[in-house]
Design an enzyme around this catalytic site. Sequence first.
Site, mmCIF file in Angstrom:
data_model
loop_
_atom_site.group_PDB
_atom_site.id
_atom_site.type_symbol
_atom_site.label_atom_id
_atom_site.label_comp_id
_atom_site.label_asym_id
_atom_site.label_seq_id
_atom_site.Cartn_x
_atom_site.Cartn_y
_atom_site.Cartn_z
ATOM 1 N N ASN A 1 -7.874 -3.690 -3.260
ATOM 2 C CA ASN A 1 -6.538 -3.164 -3.177
ATOM 3 C C ASN A 1 -6.365 -2.365 -1.886
ATOM 4 O O ASN A 1 -5.099 -1.489 -1.955
ATOM 5 C CB ASN A 1 -6.167 -2.428 -4.498
ATOM 6 C CG ASN A 1 -6.133 -3.301 -5.740
ATOM 7 O OD1 ASN A 1 -5.897 -4.278 -5.638
ATOM 8 N ND2 ASN A 1 -7.051 -2.948 -6.660
ATOM 9 N N GLU B 1 7.486 -0.860 -1.029
ATOM 10 C CA GLU B 1 6.606 -2.034 -1.249
ATOM 11 C C GLU B 1 6.888 -3.039 -2.020
ATOM 12 O O GLU B 1 7.310 -2.733 -3.084
ATOM 13 C CB GLU B 1 5.000 -1.368 -1.429
ATOM 14 C CG GLU B 1 4.619 -0.534 -0.304
ATOM 15 C CD GLU B 1 3.263 -0.316 -0.569
ATOM 16 O OE1 GLU B 1 2.420 -0.746 -1.417
ATOM 17 O OE2 GLU B 1 2.635 0.627 0.377
ATOM 18 N N GLU C 1 6.098 -0.290 -5.408
ATOM 19 C CA GLU C 1 5.776 1.215 -5.411
ATOM 20 C C GLU C 1 6.684 1.807 -4.108
ATOM 21 O O GLU C 1 6.974 0.985 -3.331
ATOM 22 C CB GLU C 1 4.539 1.618 -5.503
ATOM 23 C CG GLU C 1 3.757 1.400 -4.295
ATOM 24 C CD GLU C 1 2.127 1.914 -4.512
ATOM 25 O OE1 GLU C 1 1.939 2.495 -5.559
ATOM 26 O OE2 GLU C 1 1.475 1.764 -3.350
ATOM 27 N N ASN D 1 6.078 4.643 -1.329
ATOM 28 C CA ASN D 1 5.499 5.980 -0.703
ATOM 29 C C ASN D 1 6.214 6.741 -0.214
ATOM 30 O O ASN D 1 6.593 6.282 0.832
ATOM 31 C CB ASN D 1 4.053 5.255 0.203
ATOM 32 C CG ASN D 1 3.147 4.438 -0.407
ATOM 33 O OD1 ASN D 1 2.534 4.942 -1.588
ATOM 34 N ND2 ASN D 1 2.926 3.014 -0.125
ATOM 35 N N ARG E 1 5.871 8.803 2.222
ATOM 36 C CA ARG E 1 5.152 9.515 3.147
ATOM 37 C C ARG E 1 5.046 8.684 4.401
ATOM 38 O O ARG E 1 5.240 7.605 4.186
ATOM 39 C CB ARG E 1 3.673 9.968 2.631
ATOM 40 C CG ARG E 1 2.975 8.734 2.054
ATOM 41 C CD ARG E 1 1.478 9.175 1.754
ATOM 42 N NE ARG E 1 0.918 7.927 1.112
ATOM 43 C CZ ARG E 1 0.591 6.651 1.444
ATOM 44 N NH1 ARG E 1 0.723 6.519 2.606
ATOM 45 N NH2 ARG E 1 -0.005 5.969 0.608
ATOM 46 N N PHE F 1 -17.277 -7.233 0.793
ATOM 47 C CA PHE F 1 -16.549 -7.134 1.679
ATOM 48 C C PHE F 1 -16.234 -5.757 2.427
ATOM 49 O O PHE F 1 -15.504 -5.424 3.006
ATOM 50 C CB PHE F 1 -15.161 -7.696 1.333
ATOM 51 C CG PHE F 1 -15.049 -8.857 0.858
ATOM 52 C CD1 PHE F 1 -15.234 -10.111 1.963
ATOM 53 C CD2 PHE F 1 -14.860 -9.319 -0.352
ATOM 54 C CE1 PHE F 1 -15.123 -11.333 1.446
ATOM 55 C CE2 PHE F 1 -14.768 -10.714 -0.896
ATOM 56 C CZ PHE F 1 -14.789 -11.777 0.217
#
Length: 702
Positions: free
Chosen positions: A269, A309, A322, A324, A326, A382
Amino acid sequence: MVLQKNGIFRTLLCICYESVQQRSLSLLSQSEEPIFKKVLVANRGEIACRIIRSAKQMGIKTVAVYSVADSQAKHVKMADESVFIGPSPATDSYLNTEKILKAIDETNSDFLHPGYGFLSENSKFVQTLENHNITYIGPHSTMISKMGDKLESKRTAIQAGVNVIPGYDGVIKHVEECVKIAREIGYPVMIKASAGGGGKGMRVARNDQEVKEGFILSTQEARSSFGDTRMLVEKFIENPRHIEIQILGDKFGNIVYLNERECSIQRRNQKVIEEAPSVFLDSETRKAMGQQAVSLCQKLKYYSVGTVEFLIDKNKNFYFLEMNTRLQVEHPITECITGIDLIKEMFKVAKGQKLTINQDDITIDGWAIESRVYAEDPYKQFGLPSIGRLYKYKEPLHIPGVRCDSGVEEGSEISMHYDPLVCKLVTHGKTREEAIKISKRALDSYVIRGIKHNIPLLRDILSNKKFSAGEITTNYLPETYPEGFKGMTLSSCDRLKLLAFAAAIYCTADLRNRIYTNLTPFKLHKNLLKSWQLHIQLDKADFTVSIEETNGQFKVECGEKALLVDKGDIKMAAPLMEVNMDGEISLFQLAWKSASGEYHIVYHGNNYKVKILTKKAATYLDLMPKKQEIKKLNEVKAPMSGLVKSVLCSVGDMVNESQELLVIEAMKMQNFMLAKSNGVVKTLKVKVGDTVTSGDVLINLE
């Protein structure tokens, strides 16, 4: 300058701070006073360096804060002043509001920039600043509070007419309740921290067992990263794209959206590669998403920068994820395509200035890609964290169209206590294809020694046909690499180039050694052997290679194929070699040579082990005894350095293969350590709170 078909010259933009500043709206003329006198940057790493650089260009004094681990950090050296704020763990330093407030008071700073992460979305901290009349470079505390709470943000989005994802409207109190609600919503579900962000405290669950595990791990991550353990559950959208809209608003109600960023390629994520604009969006969808983002901000009466988002499915149905409140990690790619310096805009808005741009001024100039270079081992899930010292570090800033945002330099220490980000490689081109091409060349030009890094994975993604075609979703990595990332698969052409370079390195060293070990080197130099027959091992395959030196070139033959290598390009001491092969330049790095004569060569971002023997020596190879590889399934070793957060077994316990035995936290992420076989716990060598190093034996089974 590059010549276009119509004969008109167009400036090729080199994405670096200086060019961004030239294209941004000027905030300060030489005759003006700075809008603030002194800023305290409550952050570290690359974002602290980014803010300090912009502030200095505006004539503003800067104050850095630092922990024990960051005492010699780059951002501390850049700032005008610095204040020590405590031990290495973030909870005792960068997240300690009392120490930050004390640093502000000691330095008489008149405003604070939070960067991203840490305290950047802590509404209580911002409210404290407001109560002390300290200007916060960001939105008001009430806005942060509303959007920082996942439930409250979703409710506000609904009121603003924004599309939302179905889910439970409440906070999950314990594991059993989480399982019950997940069943009601229907699998798969997303468990995530109400105060989360940056991929922390998030887990996808497809059954009851995964819900139980995900709830525990997400809660621990949320406590570590945000100091808030409230969790919620919502429906997980299968195979979506992750697209976000950058917004900018002032305190007078003016709000604009600065187009989108595609952030679909992620691991755990967290984003790995971002680009702007998105290859998937058409102008109509872009406008609809932008208008919904603006609508949400108008509902909030939002100001400063922010990001809304969305998840978008294959039919271009998009849902609010959501907001953000900032600056985002990936903000540079928006700056590249719009020419707007977002940090300077934040300063202006905080001072009470109106936006000098409107929606019609926002354009899309070319294409930008950000590749996040992490201190991680990409061959393990990963990217499991890697810590250590950068004993060699060189960024590819010499390449036009490249910008590197980093908080490290040669000699810097990569600590287990913080995010593993080393550098944000940002490239800009007229087209997506050009931006990808520049990115690949830049990644090939990086020199990073002392830690493991994810450049091999980044390079492979950018070379993949699916990526080139824009066929990407948030499941890109597991779908493209179902068995995990194994490294680049060499084409026959690339294999020949790698063999030719290895052979040229060997012959160059051989010539040098024979010249300087001969008693009469100058007399015998003309009679030195100028041809070689070599046996080369590469990727567990054997190759017979013939080399001949002639007219300043090495002619390298392997089977029926041959290459001419410019001898003058083989510079053994150079960290990066640009080698002419048949008129085409290829980039190589000779990382090191082991005592056994094995060369470690970096090509296309991947590290290859190449064993070179003379033909005579190779005839004895099969006679050498083979080292037997013993797999110790009875040992559980630490795959990365980190902190033991919980121990889930005791000496004498019977455990089954794949059973969770303990949890290690590294760079704010929780990682389960599993039993490799059935057995009984014989020895338990760690306890909660212990620090472990990669490779340490933690548990023995019998």
